[in-house]
Motif scaffolding. Sequence first.
Motif, PDB file in Angstrom:
ATOM      1  N   TRP A  10       0.800  -1.016  -0.337  1.00 25.37           N
ATOM      2  CA  TRP A  10       0.313   0.090   0.128  1.00 25.37           C
ATOM      3  C   TRP A  10       0.788   1.302  -0.107  1.00 25.37           C
ATOM      4  O   TRP A  10       2.405   1.313   0.234  1.00 25.37           O
ATOM      5  CB  TRP A  10      -1.572  -0.060   1.103  1.00 25.37           C
ATOM      6  CG  TRP A  10      -2.466  -1.143   1.187  1.00 25.37           C
ATOM      7  CD1 TRP A  10      -2.118  -2.196   1.804  1.00 25.37           C
ATOM      8  CD2 TRP A  10      -3.629  -0.657   1.031  1.00 25.37           C
ATOM      9  NE1 TRP A  10      -3.027  -3.103   1.791  1.00 25.37           N
ATOM     10  CE2 TRP A  10      -3.505  -2.131   0.818  1.00 25.37           C
ATOM     11  CE3 TRP A  10      -3.940   0.088   0.090  1.00 25.37           C
ATOM     12  CZ2 TRP A  10      -5.589  -2.647   0.695  1.00 25.37           C
ATOM     13  CZ3 TRP A  10      -5.166   0.510   0.055  1.00 25.37           C
ATOM     14  CH2 TRP A  10      -5.939  -1.441   0.031  1.00 25.37           C
ATOM     15  N   LYS A  12       0.599   5.210   1.130  1.00 23.25           N
ATOM     16  CA  LYS A  12       0.514   6.510   1.507  1.00 23.25           C
ATOM     17  C   LYS A  12       1.454   7.074   1.001  1.00 23.25           C
ATOM     18  O   LYS A  12       1.951   7.893   0.492  1.00 23.25           O
ATOM     19  CB  LYS A  12       0.391   6.447   3.598  1.00 23.25           C
ATOM     20  CG  LYS A  12      -0.006   7.535   3.911  1.00 23.25           C
ATOM     21  CD  LYS A  12       0.073   7.171   5.183  1.00 23.25           C
ATOM     22  CE  LYS A  12       0.717   6.391   6.271  1.00 23.25           C
ATOM     23  NZ  LYS A  12       0.907   6.767   7.900  1.00 23.25           N
ATOM     24  N   SER A  16       0.582  13.577   4.013  1.00 26.00           N
ATOM     25  CA  SER A  16       0.036  12.951   4.944  1.00 26.00           C
ATOM     26  C   SER A  16       0.760  13.683   6.275  1.00 26.00           C
ATOM     27  O   SER A  16       2.167  13.830   6.151  1.00 26.00           O
ATOM     28  CB  SER A  16      -0.020  11.490   5.042  1.00 26.00           C
ATOM     29  OG  SER A  16       1.043  10.972   5.339  1.00 26.00           O
ATOM     30  N   ASN A  20      -0.602  10.467  10.962  1.00 25.13           N
ATOM     31  CA  ASN A  20      -0.932   9.603   9.624  1.00 25.13           C
ATOM     32  C   ASN A  20      -1.991   9.952   9.688  1.00 25.13           C
ATOM     33  O   ASN A  20      -2.534   8.467   9.407  1.00 25.13           O
ATOM     34  CB  ASN A  20      -0.317   8.555  11.114  1.00 25.13           C
ATOM     35  CG  ASN A  20       1.693   8.485  10.519  1.00 25.13           C
ATOM     36  OD1 ASN A  20       1.844   8.931   9.845  1.00 25.13           O
ATOM     37  ND2 ASN A  20       1.703   8.174  11.531  1.00 25.13           N
ATOM     38  N   CYS A  22      -4.312   9.666   7.540  1.00 27.01           N
ATOM     39  CA  CYS A  22      -4.752   9.692   6.062  1.00 27.01           C
ATOM     40  C   CYS A  22      -5.233   8.268   4.523  1.00 27.01           C
ATOM     41  O   CYS A  22      -5.683   7.486   6.023  1.00 27.01           O
ATOM     42  CB  CYS A  22      -3.030   9.683   5.063  1.00 27.01           C
ATOM     43  SG  CYS A  22      -3.365  10.122   3.380  1.00 27.01           S
ATOM     44  N   GLU A  24      -4.865   4.976   2.147  1.00 24.63           N
ATOM     45  CA  GLU A  24      -3.874   4.828   1.405  1.00 24.63           C
ATOM     46  C   GLU A  24      -4.328   4.195   0.519  1.00 24.63           C
ATOM     47  O   GLU A  24      -5.365   3.577   0.397  1.00 24.63           O
ATOM     48  CB  GLU A  24      -2.926   3.824   2.448  1.00 24.63           C
ATOM     49  CG  GLU A  24      -2.173   3.425   3.492  1.00 24.63           C
ATOM     50  CD  GLU A  24      -1.750   2.369   4.767  1.00 24.63           C
ATOM     51  OE1 GLU A  24      -0.860   2.286   5.400  1.00 24.63           O
ATOM     52  OE2 GLU A  24      -3.321   1.541   4.976  1.00 24.63           O
ATOM     53  N   ARG A  35      -7.962   2.290   1.523  1.00 21.54           N
ATOM     54  CA  ARG A  35      -8.549   2.440   3.084  1.00 21.54           C
ATOM     55  C   ARG A  35      -7.728   3.479   3.934  1.00 21.54           C
ATOM     56  O   ARG A  35      -6.824   4.536   3.715  1.00 21.54           O
ATOM     57  CB  ARG A  35      -7.472   0.915   3.312  1.00 21.54           C
ATOM     58  CG  ARG A  35      -6.280   0.447   3.599  1.00 21.54           C
ATOM     59  CD  ARG A  35      -5.761  -0.613   4.033  1.00 21.54           C
ATOM     60  NE  ARG A  35      -4.214  -0.417   3.684  1.00 21.54           N
ATOM     61  CZ  ARG A  35      -3.061  -1.218   4.729  1.00 21.54           C
ATOM     62  NH1 ARG A  35      -3.817  -2.555   4.527  1.00 21.54           N
ATOM     63  NH2 ARG A  35      -2.053  -1.563   4.516  1.00 21.54           N
ATOM     64  N   ASP A  36      -8.316   4.020   4.942  1.00 21.12           N
ATOM     65  CA  ASP A  36      -7.911   4.164   6.400  1.00 21.12           C
ATOM     66  C   ASP A  36      -6.204   3.607   6.711  1.00 21.12           C
ATOM     67  O   ASP A  36      -6.645   2.208   7.150  1.00 21.12           O
ATOM     68  CB  ASP A  36      -9.485   4.410   7.008  1.00 21.12           C
ATOM     69  CG  ASP A  36      -8.872   5.408   7.797  1.00 21.12           C
ATOM     70  OD1 ASP A  36      -7.188   5.818   8.206  1.00 21.12           O
ATOM     71  OD2 ASP A  36     -10.171   5.636   8.966  1.00 21.12           O
ATOM     72  N   SER A  37      -5.477   4.828   6.979  1.00 22.75           N
ATOM     73  CA  SER A  37      -4.220   3.926   7.168  1.00 22.75           C
ATOM     74  C   SER A  37      -4.086   3.936   9.143  1.00 22.75           C
ATOM     75  O   SER A  37      -3.699   3.328   9.430  1.00 22.75           O
ATOM     76  CB  SER A  37      -3.243   5.101   6.793  1.00 22.75           C
ATOM     77  OG  SER A  37      -3.536   6.461   7.558  1.00 22.75           O
ATOM     78  N   LYS A  38      -5.385   4.356   9.515  1.00 24.76           N
ATOM     79  CA  LYS A  38      -5.383   4.735  11.263  1.00 24.76           C
ATOM     80  C   LYS A  38      -6.437   2.909  11.339  1.00 24.76           C
ATOM     81  O   LYS A  38      -6.038   2.698  12.188  1.00 24.76           O
ATOM     82  CB  LYS A  38      -6.117   5.602  11.703  1.00 24.76           C
ATOM     83  CG  LYS A  38      -5.870   7.022  11.604  1.00 24.76           C
ATOM     84  CD  LYS A  38      -6.313   7.737  12.079  1.00 24.76           C
ATOM     85  CE  LYS A  38      -7.350   7.819  11.936  1.00 24.76           C
ATOM     86  NZ  LYS A  38      -8.218   8.893  10.721  1.00 24.76           N
ATOM     87  N   ALA A  40      -6.430   0.459   9.137  1.00 25.50           N
ATOM     88  CA  ALA A  40      -6.023  -1.046   7.683  1.00 25.50           C
ATOM     89  C   ALA A  40      -6.788  -2.202   7.598  1.00 25.50           C
ATOM     90  O   ALA A  40      -7.103  -2.524   7.081  1.00 25.50           O
ATOM     91  CB  ALA A  40      -5.279  -0.844   7.290  1.00 25.50           C
ATOM     92  N   SER A  44     -11.674  -2.254   3.025  1.00 26.61           N
ATOM     93  CA  SER A  44     -11.056  -1.141   1.917  1.00 26.61           C
ATOM     94  C   SER A  44     -11.690  -0.821   0.794  1.00 26.61           C
ATOM     95  O   SER A  44     -12.942  -2.288   0.695  1.00 26.61           O
ATOM     96  CB  SER A  44      -9.830  -1.510   1.273  1.00 26.61           C
ATOM     97  OG  SER A  44      -9.415  -3.175   0.958  1.00 26.61           O
TER      98      SER A  44
END
Length: 66
Positions: A10, A12, A16, A20, A22, A24, A35-38, A40, A44
């Motif tokens: 992935w 990012k 960002s 973090n 952000c 991905e 997807r949401d980086s926080k 994951a 997705s």
Amino acid sequence: MTADLARAQWRKSSRSGAGNDCVELLVHTTGAAIRDSKNADHGSLVLGAAPWRGFLGAVKDDRLAH
């Protein structure tokens, strides 16, 4: 494409922030996944090639609501 997501590389955004917060992105020949980086592991959004191209076109043409 869905089976490949667990092993995927992935990306990012380089923009960002320090927190973090952000999304991905995974771009594949068959489409893209976001997807949401926080969070994951919460799944997705997977788009096929045509919807992904449509989304990119809408972003580039500034056709999305602000």
